[in-house]
Design a protein around this motif. Structure first.
Motif, PDB file in Angstrom:
ATOM      1  N   GLY A 738       0.793  -1.221   0.000  1.00 12.87           N
ATOM      2  CA  GLY A 738       0.000   0.000   0.000  1.00 12.87           C
ATOM      3  C   GLY A 738       0.823   1.268   0.000  1.00 12.87           C
ATOM      4  N   ASN A 739       2.118   1.152   0.166  1.00 14.21           N
ATOM      5  CA  ASN A 739       2.992   2.329   0.150  1.00 14.21           C
ATOM      6  C   ASN A 739       4.383   1.883  -0.269  1.00 14.21           C
ATOM      7  OD1 ASN A 739       3.689   5.032   0.481  1.00 14.21           O
ATOM      8  ND2 ASN A 739       4.352   4.722   2.587  1.00 14.21           N
ATOM      9  N   LYS A 740       4.501   1.536  -1.543  1.00 12.87           N
ATOM     10  CA  LYS A 740       5.712   0.879  -2.016  1.00 12.87           C
ATOM     11  C   LYS A 740       6.922   1.790  -2.048  1.00 12.87           C
ATOM     12  CE  LYS A 740       3.184  -2.458  -4.853  1.00 12.87           C
ATOM     13  NZ  LYS A 740       3.600  -3.599  -4.036  1.00 12.87           N
ATOM     14  N   TRP A 741       6.701   3.084  -2.144  1.00 15.16           N
ATOM     15  CA  TRP A 741       7.837   3.986  -2.331  1.00 15.16           C
ATOM     16  C   TRP A 741       7.616   5.301  -1.602  1.00 15.16           C
ATOM     17  CZ3 TRP A 741      12.703   4.306  -3.810  1.00 15.16           C
ATOM     18  CH2 TRP A 741      13.221   5.567  -4.081  1.00 15.16           C
ATOM     19  N   LYS A 742       8.654   5.740  -0.887  1.00 11.14           N
ATOM     20  CA  LYS A 742       8.615   7.047  -0.248  1.00 11.14           C
ATOM     21  C   LYS A 742       9.966   7.733  -0.436  1.00 11.14           C
ATOM     22  CE  LYS A 742       7.255  10.524   2.234  1.00 11.14           C
ATOM     23  NZ  LYS A 742       6.267  11.485   1.701  1.00 11.14           N
ATOM     24  N   TYR A 743       9.953   8.823  -1.178  1.00 11.85           N
ATOM     25  CA  TYR A 743      11.175   9.620  -1.371  1.00 11.85           C
ATOM     26  C   TYR A 743      11.321  10.590  -0.208  1.00 11.85           C
ATOM     27  CZ  TYR A 743      13.941  13.567  -2.995  1.00 11.85           C
ATOM     28  OH  TYR A 743      14.852  14.575  -3.085  1.00 11.85           O
ATOM     29  N   PHE A 744      12.561  10.805   0.261  1.00 10.94           N
ATOM     30  CA  PHE A 744      12.798  11.808   1.277  1.00 10.94           C
ATOM     31  C   PHE A 744      14.239  12.308   1.149  1.00 10.94           C
ATOM     32  CE2 PHE A 744      13.653   7.671   3.137  1.00 10.94           C
ATOM     33  CZ  PHE A 744      14.828   7.825   3.865  1.00 10.94           C
ATOM     34  N   SER A 745      14.517  13.439   1.779  1.00  7.07           N
ATOM     35  CA  SER A 745      15.872  13.976   1.756  1.00  7.07           C
ATOM     36  C   SER A 745      16.222  14.474   3.145  1.00  7.07           C
ATOM     37  CB  SER A 745      15.996  15.109   0.732  1.00  7.07           C
ATOM     38  OG  SER A 745      15.151  16.192   1.082  1.00  7.07           O
ATOM     39  N   LEU A 746      17.526  14.525   3.425  1.00  8.52           N
ATOM     40  CA  LEU A 746      17.992  14.956   4.733  1.00  8.52           C
ATOM     41  C   LEU A 746      17.946  16.470   4.832  1.00  8.52           C
ATOM     42  CD1 LEU A 746      18.874  12.030   4.778  1.00  8.52           C
ATOM     43  CD2 LEU A 746      20.986  12.728   5.891  1.00  8.52           C
ATOM     44  N   PRO A 747      17.626  16.982   6.004  1.00  3.70           N
ATOM     45  CA  PRO A 747      17.527  18.436   6.166  1.00  3.70           C
ATOM     46  C   PRO A 747      18.864  19.114   5.911  1.00  3.70           C
ATOM     47  CG  PRO A 747      17.490  17.330   8.303  1.00  3.70           C
ATOM     48  CD  PRO A 747      17.369  16.264   7.266  1.00  3.70           C
ATOM     49  N   SER A 748      18.820  20.237   5.241  1.00  2.00           N
ATOM     50  CA  SER A 748      19.923  21.188   5.008  1.00  2.00           C
ATOM     51  C   SER A 748      20.972  20.741   4.008  1.00  2.00           C
ATOM     52  CB  SER A 748      20.609  21.578   6.331  1.00  2.00           C
ATOM     53  OG  SER A 748      21.438  20.550   6.810  1.00  2.00           O
ATOM     54  N   VAL A 749      21.138  19.433   3.760  1.00  2.00           N
ATOM     55  CA  VAL A 749      22.169  19.004   2.810  1.00  2.00           C
ATOM     56  C   VAL A 749      21.568  18.411   1.543  1.00  2.00           C
ATOM     57  CG1 VAL A 749      23.975  18.634   4.503  1.00  2.00           C
ATOM     58  CG2 VAL A 749      22.371  16.784   4.006  1.00  2.00           C
ATOM     59  N   SER A 750      20.254  18.297   1.468  1.00  2.00           N
ATOM     60  CA  SER A 750      19.540  17.813   0.281  1.00  2.00           C
ATOM     61  C   SER A 750      20.051  16.456  -0.179  1.00  2.00           C
ATOM     62  CB  SER A 750      19.656  18.828  -0.868  1.00  2.00           C
ATOM     63  OG  SER A 750      19.090  20.048  -0.486  1.00  2.00           O
ATOM     64  N   ALA A 751      20.400  15.589   0.753  1.00  2.00           N
ATOM     65  CA  ALA A 751      20.828  14.226   0.408  1.00  2.00           C
ATOM     66  C   ALA A 751      19.584  13.368   0.198  1.00  2.00           C
ATOM     67  CB  ALA A 751      21.697  13.651   1.510  1.00  2.00           C
ATOM     68  N   GLU A 752      19.440  12.796  -0.996  1.00  2.00           N
ATOM     69  CA  GLU A 752      18.228  12.071  -1.370  1.00  2.00           C
ATOM     70  C   GLU A 752      18.282  10.612  -0.930  1.00  2.00           C
ATOM     71  OE1 GLU A 752      16.714  14.062  -5.442  1.00  2.00           O
ATOM     72  OE2 GLU A 752      18.540  12.863  -5.627  1.00  2.00           O
ATOM     73  N   TYR A 753      17.127  10.103  -0.490  1.00  2.00           N
ATOM     74  CA  TYR A 753      16.974   8.701  -0.143  1.00  2.00           C
ATOM     75  C   TYR A 753      15.563   8.249  -0.535  1.00  2.00           C
ATOM     76  CZ  TYR A 753      21.307   8.966   2.525  1.00  2.00           C
ATOM     77  OH  TYR A 753      22.618   9.122   2.875  1.00  2.00           O
ATOM     78  N   GLY A 754      15.347   6.940  -0.494  1.00  2.00           N
ATOM     79  CA  GLY A 754      14.030   6.410  -0.768  1.00  2.00           C
ATOM     80  C   GLY A 754      13.780   5.139   0.017  1.00  2.00           C
ATOM     81  N   ALA A 755      12.637   5.079   0.711  1.00  2.00           N
ATOM     82  CA  ALA A 755      12.194   3.838   1.349  1.00  2.00           C
ATOM     83  C   ALA A 755      11.399   3.059   0.303  1.00  2.00           C
ATOM     84  CB  ALA A 755      11.340   4.132   2.577  1.00  2.00           C
ATOM     85  N   TRP A 756      11.698   1.766   0.132  1.00  2.00           N
ATOM     86  CA  TRP A 756      11.219   1.055  -1.052  1.00  2.00           C
ATOM     87  C   TRP A 756      10.851  -0.393  -0.726  1.00  2.00           C
ATOM     88  CZ3 TRP A 756      14.838   0.125  -5.877  1.00  2.00           C
ATOM     89  CH2 TRP A 756      14.061  -0.326  -6.951  1.00  2.00           C
ATOM     90  N   GLU A 757       9.588  -0.746  -1.048  1.00  2.00           N
ATOM     91  CA  GLU A 757       9.223  -2.166  -1.088  1.00  2.00           C
ATOM     92  C   GLU A 757       9.474  -2.628  -2.527  1.00  2.00           C
ATOM     93  OE1 GLU A 757       5.507  -5.246  -0.301  1.00  2.00           O
ATOM     94  OE2 GLU A 757       5.207  -3.365  -1.366  1.00  2.00           O
TER      95      GLU A 757
END
Length: 954
Positions: A738-757
């Motif tokens: 029901g929530n296969k993907w969530k993009y997020f980034s770290l505060p102030s440094v714009s480092a990208e990540y993704g939580a992924w099923e």
């Protein structure tokens, strides 16, 4: 939206047969349709349009007797002439439209044959998209119009679009252009919108398509993306759609059990991702209709019964029903073989010589009529031309029995853009025909003039390319199609590159090394041009074996093709390269608008070059040690016929002046040679919290050998950073059913990540190539307990690519995280250094989902921290006009800078004094080597303030 971006990035290889690094995708592989994205953007801007669409969808009209077949009048608008080597003409478009009609009518050779599981529900639609024969003004037309280049018509709104549009209730408008979104990307394939009355009222209904991928310009399968876009025009969604939002994908139901409408068609099985193939099953363990025209696939072959029903409903929509009405068809098509003259072009552009002449010509075709004599016809007797500007004269040549070419000879007396004419009236007399009379004898034409050529000069904003910022795409001027470049640091080879997209640049003659060009040197057809190649063999500024540029500011010679391909523009880029060749700054660039005309390095206008003072950068930044010192310098170069008259350290006030230098620091300018000096700041800033001091340096004229030096005053930004701390944030980023993907980034440094099923029970953390702590020789993330050190000596691993080999949290073969809350160690590249941090993650007991609940990282470059640590062990205890106290964790030193006598005391948590010192209005360091790891209190007091803060020693 980020999920879709990720999946599209995975799709490149499927369309192109291979993957590409991000900096090269914009002009290489064809990208898929963005209809879902642009339609949702349109609905966000126009909520009433979504309401209309939903209402219409819910109340489909069932016509008692639908027509057996439909005809839709279409008009193609072609913008430009060359599409990165691909051409477009009437023959290509007519063939492409014929084959799209065959797709809809089920007449193509592979109609459904690649999809036997769905043969029972394949269905053609008896529809013909037919080129219009009469335009909106009642003139005969071929239904294909050629215009000067435009871009950006793939966006919902474009100011110029209504200028070209034919009445949306009478014609289906198709716009062919290279740059669909006006962003410099030339490999987007196409886009279209669902039926919408508001869009039709504004003449915005359309298909926008890239001519590189139409008909014979591309593969048999990919040319069917045009069929795909026509499907959107008739209200079809992607088979993997999620009902326009509110659902995680095109397969799973809503969080509260809401039924997912997907693509709103019942007989296309739900798809939980794009590009599902023959053997893939969806989240309900069903095969998907993988060859459907509304999928992304390498085997387009069919529509379904449900899709055809939906298109039939769309043809009854108010925004589409008039197109195929009998009244409209009578208005836009001839009902007999009427003799007529059809313009192939109605606009021509001034020649590249920019002298008021025209090399292009107007082309006319006779249909159902013939010229009596193939010859140059006589003005007045055979034809007339009205409203030509002074200095121009017409010449009409019959090149065959059915083709005429109208040339415009001479040179216009006045020829700037304000002299453009759109009321040139050409009239052909019936007496030139073998027989009969033309439907209409006159055609209205346009002349487009160019403004006089000039030197285009643009400041680049001091873009710095380094290991911390590795890539920047540039288009020197949006009006110039081929003026695209990329500047980059290559992490693999440690080289500084210019990506020219295979355009030639001035080289040394050795490999791809770029020549250092001095101020005033001519850049022209006699320069040593070296053809560009593809990555990784790009034009090189600096490498381990090429150091000519190191520590220098100079010019790169560039060229790019003119829009009409009848010459090249010559230009330059000014760059400043670091002493060690590890980074460079792009300062500015310029090019000559006159094709084939030279430009001098440093030339910014038509005036002769004067000597100029060039600063390698206009900003310097506090050292990573965060102690108020600045080690970086600014190189100051003289370009042109002038020199410094002194060597060594210059005298402030005599040779130059400065202003607004931070307290505790002094400016120093040292002349290294007659052509170069270096500006530095010595000392330690008394206050160095986060701010920018706007200083300047101004050279006296007496310091130069000649008068007339330009740019002798330079503003300098002196950037300080806040004392380092541990930045932490409580979050809730989940991945699972029901929530296969969530993009997020770290505060102030714009480092990208993704939580992924990634798949059921297979959980991943997308880091976009950033390192994390893994078990050796695996991609399995280690579940770190609390108070584990994360730093340079940790077991770091790098993901192999951006898809299947990104890091695992849980899989069939890796279950250690199941039912556990622990930490993931992360490593973030930042401004040439690394920042260390952690994520706190909870995985459910059966390993089907996980949540990131907290994130933290240490702002101090290359400094460790402990998992779970929220307090900073580096930072200012006080930062005021009266002083600063700061702890250097790596050297275990207390740094103090005060403006008055102060007492500093360090206590343990029991109140025992561990260290005590008095500082007398100076800068001083106190060693804390005797203190063991733990938490302490530090007190600083003087006549102005008294403050106590916590200090952590790891």
């Amino acid at each position: 939206m980020r999920k879709r971006h990720l999946l599209i990035s995975m799709l490149f290889g499927c369309f192109c047969g291979g993957s590409l690094s991000a900096q090269h995708t914009h002009s290489e592989c064809p990208l898929p349709c963005k209809a879902h994205e642009v339609i949702q953007q349109y609905y966000e801007l126009n909520p009433e349009a979504k309401t209309e669409h939903t209402k219409y969808r819910a109340s489909r009209r069932n016509r008692a007797a639908r027509p057996d077949s439909y005809v839709i009048p279409v008009v193609f608008h072609v913008f430009g002439k060359d599409f990165l080597g691909q051409k477009v003409d009437d023959v290509l478009i007519k063939d492409a439209l014929r084959r799209t009609n065959e797709d809809f009518q089920g007449l193509t050779s592979n109609w459904g044959d690649e999809n036997p599981a769905f043969d029972g529900i394949k269905r053609p639609l008896n529809i013909t998209f037919k080129l219009a024969e009469i335009d909106s003004d009642g003139n005969a037309t071929s239904g294909i119009l050629y215009h000067p280049e435009e871009k950006g018509f793939g966006n919902y709104w474009h100011d110029k679009l209504p200028d070209y549009a034919w009445d949306n209730y009478s014609y289906m408008n198709i716009y062919l252009m290279l740059d669909l979104y006006g962003d410099g990307v030339t490999n987007n394939s196409g886009v279209s919108w669902y039926p919408d009355k508001n869009m039709s009222d504004q003449n915005l209904a359309r298909v926008t398509y890239n001519p590189r991928y139409i008909g014979a310009n591309t593969s048999e399968n990919f040319r069917r993306v045009l069929t795909h876009e026509f499907g959107h025009f008739l209200n079809l969604a992607h088979t993997f759609d999620n009902g326009g939002g509110g659902f995680p994908d095109g397969c799973a139901d809503g969080p509260n059990g809401e039924i997912n409408p997907g693509d709103f068609v019942d007989d296309t099985p739900a798809a939980d991702k794009m590009l599902m193939t023959e053997s893939d099953r969806n989240c309900h363990n069903e095969l998907t209709n993988w060859t459907n025209f509304m999928n992304y696939t390498d085997r387009y072959s069919m529509f379904t019964v449900g899709q055809v029903d939906r298109m039939l409903d769309a043809l009854d929509h108010d925004a589409r029903i008039t197109l195929w009405s009998e009244e409209n068809l009578k208005r836009v098509f001839f009902d007999s073989d009427v003799p007529r003259i059809i313009p192939g072009s109605v606009t021509i552009k001034e020649a590249s010589a920019n002298d008021g002449s025209f090399m292009e010509f107007y082309k006319f075709t006779l249909k159902n009529a013939q010229i009596a004599t193939i010859k140059t016809l006589t003005e007045g007797a055979d034809y007339t031309v009205e409203n030509l500007p002074s200095g121009l004269r017409p010449r009409l040549v019959a090149v065959s029995e059915t083709e005429l070419r109208l040339f415009i000879d001479g040179e216009a007396t006045s020829h700037i853009t304000s002299d453009n004419k759109d009321n040139i009236r050409f009239t052909l007399k019936n007496s030139v025909l073998t027989a009969g009379e033309l439907y209409r004898n006159d055609v209205v034409l346009s002349l487009n003039f160019l403004d006089p050529y000039t030197i285009i000069h643009e400041e680049a904003g001091n873009i710095q390319i380094s290991a911390g910022f590795t890539w920047k795409y540039l288009k020197l001027k949006k009006e110039y199609n081929n003026s695209e470049f990329g500047i980059m640091f290559d992490a693999t080879s440690k080289k500084l590159f210019i990506e020219s997209y295979q355009k030639a640049m001035v080289g040394t003659g050795i490999g791809q090394n770029l020549a250092f060009i001095a101020y005033g040197e001519a850049i022209n057809n006699k320069s040593q041009w070296v053809n560009g190649k593809t990555y990784p063999n790009l034009h090189t500024i600096a490498s381990a074996n090429y150091k000519e540029w190191n520590g220098k500011t100079g010019f790169i010679g560039i060229q790019f093709r003119a829009n009409d391909n009848k010459g090249v523009h010559y230009g330059w880029m000014r760059i400043a390269v670091a002493e060690d060749g590890s980074s460079f700054i792009l300062k500015d660039y310029a090019f000559n608008e006159a094709p084939g005309k030279e430009i001098l390095a440093g030339q910014v206008d038509e005036n002769p070059l004067n000597s100029i003072l060039v600063f390698s950068t206009n900003e310097i930044k506090e050292d990573p040690a965060n102690d108020g010192r600045i080690s970086s310098s600014i190189r100051i170069s003289i370009m042109g016929e002038n020199n410094f008259v002194k060597e060594g350290v210059l005298v402030s006030g005599t040779d130059y002046t400065t202003n607004r230098i931070p307290k505790g620091m002094t400016a120093k300018i040292e002349v290294k040679s007659p052509k170069e000096a270096v500006f530095t700041l010595e000392g330690t800033a008394l206050s160095h919290n986060s701010r920018t001091d706007y200083a300047y340096v101004n050279f006296k004229e007496s310091i130069f050998s000649q008068t007339g030096m330009q740019n002798t005053k330079q503003d300098i930004d002196i950037i300080f950073i806040d004392p380092y701390r541990i930045v932490s944030e409580e979050v809730s980023y989940s991945a699972g059913p029901g929530n296969k993907w969530k993009y997020f980034s770290l505060p102030s440094v714009s480092a990208e990540y993704g939580a992924w099923e990634f798949a059921a029970g297979h959980l991943k953390l997308q880091t976009y190539s950033k390192q994390a702590i893994c078990y050796p020789q695996t991609k399995n993330l280690v579940p770190l307990p609390s108070e584990t050190e994360v730093g340079p000596s940790s077991d770091w691993a790098t993901p192999l690519d951006q898809y299947a080999n990104v890091f695992d949290i849980h899989s069939v073969n890796f279950t250690e995280w199941r039912g556990k809350t622990a930490y993931v160690g992360i490593k973030i590249p930042f401004e040439g250094n690394h920042l260390y941090g952690w994520m706190k993650i909870t995985v459910d007991k059966d390993g089907t989902s996980y949540t990131v609940t907290e994130i933290a990282f240490n702002e101090a470059p290359n400094a460790s921290l402990l998992t779970g640590q929220l307090e900073t062990s580096i930072g200012a205890i006080s930062d005021t006009d009266n002083g600063q106290i700061y702890f250097d964790v790596q050297n275990k030193e207390l740094y103090l800078s005060v403006s008055e006598k102060s007492q500093v005391t360090v206590f343990d948590l029991n109140g025992q004094t561990m260290i005590s010192a008095t500082v007398f209005c100076s800068t001083e360091k106190i060693s804390l080597q005797t203190l063991v790891a733990g938490i302490y209190l530090i007190k600083i007091e003087n006549a102005s303030f008294n403050k106590v803060e916590k200090l952590i020693i790891p």
